[in-house]
Design a protein around this motif. Sequence first.
Motif, mmCIF file in Angstrom:
data_model
loop_
_atom_site.group_PDB
_atom_site.id
_atom_site.type_symbol
_atom_site.label_atom_id
_atom_site.label_comp_id
_atom_site.label_asym_id
_atom_site.label_seq_id
_atom_site.Cartn_x
_atom_site.Cartn_y
_atom_site.Cartn_z
ATOM 1 N N HIS A 1 34.644 -69.880 59.741
ATOM 2 C CA HIS A 1 34.516 -71.339 59.644
ATOM 3 C C HIS A 1 35.714 -72.053 60.273
ATOM 4 C CE1 HIS A 1 31.383 -70.258 56.951
ATOM 5 N NE2 HIS A 1 32.205 -69.763 56.073
ATOM 6 N N PRO A 2 35.830 -71.978 61.581
ATOM 7 C CA PRO A 2 36.996 -72.579 62.252
ATOM 8 C C PRO A 2 37.153 -74.059 61.910
ATOM 9 C CG PRO A 2 35.658 -71.344 63.821
ATOM 10 C CD PRO A 2 34.891 -71.376 62.543
ATOM 11 N N TRP A 3 38.389 -74.469 61.764
ATOM 12 C CA TRP A 3 38.760 -75.854 61.449
ATOM 13 C C TRP A 3 39.377 -76.425 62.723
ATOM 14 C CZ3 TRP A 3 42.137 -77.107 56.560
ATOM 15 C CH2 TRP A 3 42.347 -78.491 56.485
ATOM 16 N N PRO A 4 38.650 -77.266 63.429
ATOM 17 C CA PRO A 4 39.163 -77.736 64.725
ATOM 18 C C PRO A 4 40.476 -78.502 64.569
ATOM 19 C CG PRO A 4 36.936 -78.590 64.283
ATOM 20 C CD PRO A 4 37.411 -77.921 63.026
ATOM 21 N N THR A 5 41.400 -78.243 65.452
ATOM 22 C CA THR A 5 42.687 -78.937 65.477
ATOM 23 C C THR A 5 42.959 -79.323 66.933
ATOM 24 O OG1 THR A 5 44.040 -77.017 66.000
ATOM 25 C CG2 THR A 5 43.509 -77.364 63.666
ATOM 26 N N PRO A 6 43.953 -80.177 67.160
ATOM 27 C CA PRO A 6 44.273 -80.509 68.553
ATOM 28 C C PRO A 6 44.656 -79.283 69.381
ATOM 29 C CG PRO A 6 45.279 -82.086 67.054
ATOM 30 C CD PRO A 6 44.723 -80.973 66.200
ATOM 31 N N TRP A 7 45.054 -78.195 68.726
ATOM 32 C CA TRP A 7 45.489 -77.005 69.469
ATOM 33 C C TRP A 7 44.530 -75.818 69.329
ATOM 34 C CZ3 TRP A 7 48.245 -79.110 65.338
ATOM 35 C CH2 TRP A 7 48.136 -78.432 64.128
ATOM 36 N N GLY A 8 43.338 -76.043 68.790
ATOM 37 C CA GLY A 8 42.375 -74.949 68.666
ATOM 38 C C GLY A 8 41.738 -74.963 67.296
ATOM 39 N N THR A 9 42.110 -74.008 66.449
ATOM 40 C CA THR A 9 41.607 -73.992 65.077
ATOM 41 C C THR A 9 42.770 -73.797 64.117
ATOM 42 O OG1 THR A 9 41.210 -71.612 65.130
ATOM 43 C CG2 THR A 9 39.361 -73.042 65.730
ATOM 44 N N MET A 10 42.523 -74.153 62.869
ATOM 45 C CA MET A 10 43.546 -74.026 61.837
ATOM 46 C C MET A 10 43.718 -72.552 61.493
ATOM 47 S SD MET A 10 45.144 -76.536 60.340
ATOM 48 C CE MET A 10 46.706 -76.122 59.601
ATOM 49 N N PRO A 11 44.956 -72.052 61.499
ATOM 50 C CA PRO A 11 45.135 -70.662 61.067
ATOM 51 C C PRO A 11 44.957 -70.550 59.562
ATOM 52 C CG PRO A 11 47.262 -71.689 61.521
ATOM 53 C CD PRO A 11 46.214 -72.710 61.879
ATOM 54 N N ARG A 12 44.572 -69.371 59.090
ATOM 55 C CA ARG A 12 44.531 -69.174 57.647
ATOM 56 C C ARG A 12 45.919 -68.839 57.120
ATOM 57 N NH1 ARG A 12 42.406 -63.289 56.654
ATOM 58 N NH2 ARG A 12 43.331 -63.899 54.681
ATOM 59 N N LEU A 13 46.008 -68.866 55.801
ATOM 60 C CA LEU A 13 47.268 -68.561 55.127
ATOM 61 C C LEU A 13 47.171 -67.173 54.503
ATOM 62 C CD1 LEU A 13 47.701 -71.980 53.295
ATOM 63 C CD2 LEU A 13 49.093 -71.172 55.192
ATOM 64 N N ASP A 14 48.241 -66.397 54.658
ATOM 65 C CA ASP A 14 48.282 -65.068 54.045
ATOM 66 C C ASP A 14 49.732 -64.706 53.786
ATOM 67 O OD1 ASP A 14 47.725 -62.536 53.102
ATOM 68 O OD2 ASP A 14 47.637 -61.657 55.133
ATOM 69 N N PRO A 15 50.142 -64.646 52.519
ATOM 70 C CA PRO A 15 49.355 -64.743 51.297
ATOM 71 C C PRO A 15 48.955 -66.177 50.970
ATOM 72 C CG PRO A 15 51.660 -64.544 50.744
ATOM 73 C CD PRO A 15 51.556 -64.408 52.239
ATOM 74 N N CYS A 16 48.119 -66.291 49.953
ATOM 75 C CA CYS A 16 47.610 -67.581 49.545
ATOM 76 C C CYS A 16 47.104 -67.491 48.115
ATOM 77 C CB CYS A 16 46.456 -67.975 50.485
ATOM 78 S SG CYS A 16 45.766 -69.607 50.195
ATOM 79 N N ASP A 17 47.355 -68.527 47.329
ATOM 80 C CA ASP A 17 46.734 -68.719 46.028
ATOM 81 C C ASP A 17 47.287 -67.807 44.923
ATOM 82 O OD1 ASP A 17 45.039 -69.826 44.129
ATOM 83 O OD2 ASP A 17 43.348 -68.564 44.658
ATOM 84 N N THR A 18 47.182 -66.498 45.087
ATOM 85 C CA THR A 18 47.663 -65.599 44.045
ATOM 86 C C THR A 18 49.033 -65.012 44.369
ATOM 87 O OG1 THR A 18 46.480 -63.763 45.047
ATOM 88 C CG2 THR A 18 45.337 -64.977 43.302
ATOM 89 N N ASP A 19 49.639 -65.466 45.451
ATOM 90 C CA ASP A 19 50.971 -65.021 45.841
ATOM 91 C C ASP A 19 51.460 -66.015 46.896
ATOM 92 O OD1 ASP A 19 53.272 -63.511 45.916
ATOM 93 O OD2 ASP A 19 52.384 -61.783 46.944
#
Lengths: 237, 237
Positions: free
Chosen positions: B116-134
């Motif tokens: 589910h890419p999130w369009p940004t001015p530079w392409g797509t939003m990167p995901r976060l890792d870690p996230c939420d539980t760390d």
Amino acid sequence: MEIAVLGTGGGARAHIARLAGLGHDVHVGTRDPEATLARTEPDMMGNPPFGTWLADHPGVELHTFAEAAARAPELVVNGIDGRNAVAALSAAEKQLAGKTLADYAVPYLYHPDVEHPWPTPWGTMPRLDPCDTDSLAERIQRALPRTKVVKAFVTQEQDTVVDPQAVNGGDHTMFVAGDHADAKAAVIDLLRAYGWTDILDLGPLVSARGMEMYAHMHSAIGFALGFGTPFGIKVVR
Amino acid sequence: MEIAVLGTGGGARAHIARLAGLGHDVHVGTRDPEATLARTEPDMMGNPPFGTWLADHPGVELHTFAEAAARAPELVVNGIDGRNAVAALSAAEKQLAGKTLADYAVPYLYHPDVEHPWPTPWGTMPRLDPCDTDSLAERIQRALPRTKVVKAFVTQEQDTVVDPQAVNGGDHTMFVAGDHADAKAAVIDLLRAYGWTDILDLGPLVSARGMEMYAHMHSAIGFALGFGTPFGIKVVR
């Protein structure tokens, strides 16, 4: 105007009371009205039983989710808890078709096996599911393609959402996100009626990811200020 | 005071220039100083080569991560990108022992197969890792138990962090989180020197989860205001 509020928790009660106070006819949806009214214990957040609350709010009607949605021709507020929202809303897909759904649910996953527990006044912080690469709002939109989903409200305290002036005279920011401009305009109209003056449109519904993931920061700020202290977030520019 | 800044990207440059302007001796760390100075192309964020930048900032010294950390007796600022931070800092564990590490890295995972890419001015939003539980900050703290990690800076624009008055006279909020009170006090001292007047201590380092996850909301606000528009976030209470 006839407006439906789906859910009977603290946030739903805030919307119901405020909408009724603004002169709207409010139709409240719950999974099983008889079961909701039969409850005599506070809910998991400590809110008194809904029947007790309802007795103090004459003129508010309790229905099933589908019945409440059917009675609102345009605008439905979603306060069904995040774990049950997609399934419950999908069961009312027909009654929600063509309408604006203002969603403020947080996709908390209350699970005892959370890795690295985050202590809170009530135990540990629940994790979010979905998170980061998807959002609850997007899941709802995919499940109900004929409904116009708008994410809103979620970044502020429930009581502040319906009464922004209560915090620093209302000088803080409300966010909305969604893929349907007319639906966002309808939610912005509602927000202005609530008293919001700074409303920032975050664009497409994908921005709901950031709005939902802000929940952890919101909680951390609340703990830092002292649990229960009213506060708001303002975009300073 | 002798302060180390690990990293040569836009955020690191903002800190380096501001710290030098405040009269500190700044020791900059990079993986391979010769390779960094040999680069002639802008980095992935469009910043000019570090060697070009360094030529305009006399008195700033470039070292390896471990050498820069060794030269700072108390305070080190971490601007190593999120994917490499734990490994690079672990290699300098000895030089960082007993010191305060002010970490502002975002654990972005740049990956072409994001769902589910999130369009940004530079392409797509990167995901976060870690996230939420760390969080990245907690990972760094676990990898370097002798270092006192403080998460800070990450919720504001890089240039705003070192010059808060540039946005609305500085009337917005900086957050810190960490498990060591003395280290948080040192970072708060630095923030006051930068010009911050509203600094909210979010408590233990676990609050870094919310601070890092706020990255998506921060991006959404930035896109909504117009990419490059300076803004800040204020806790209104």
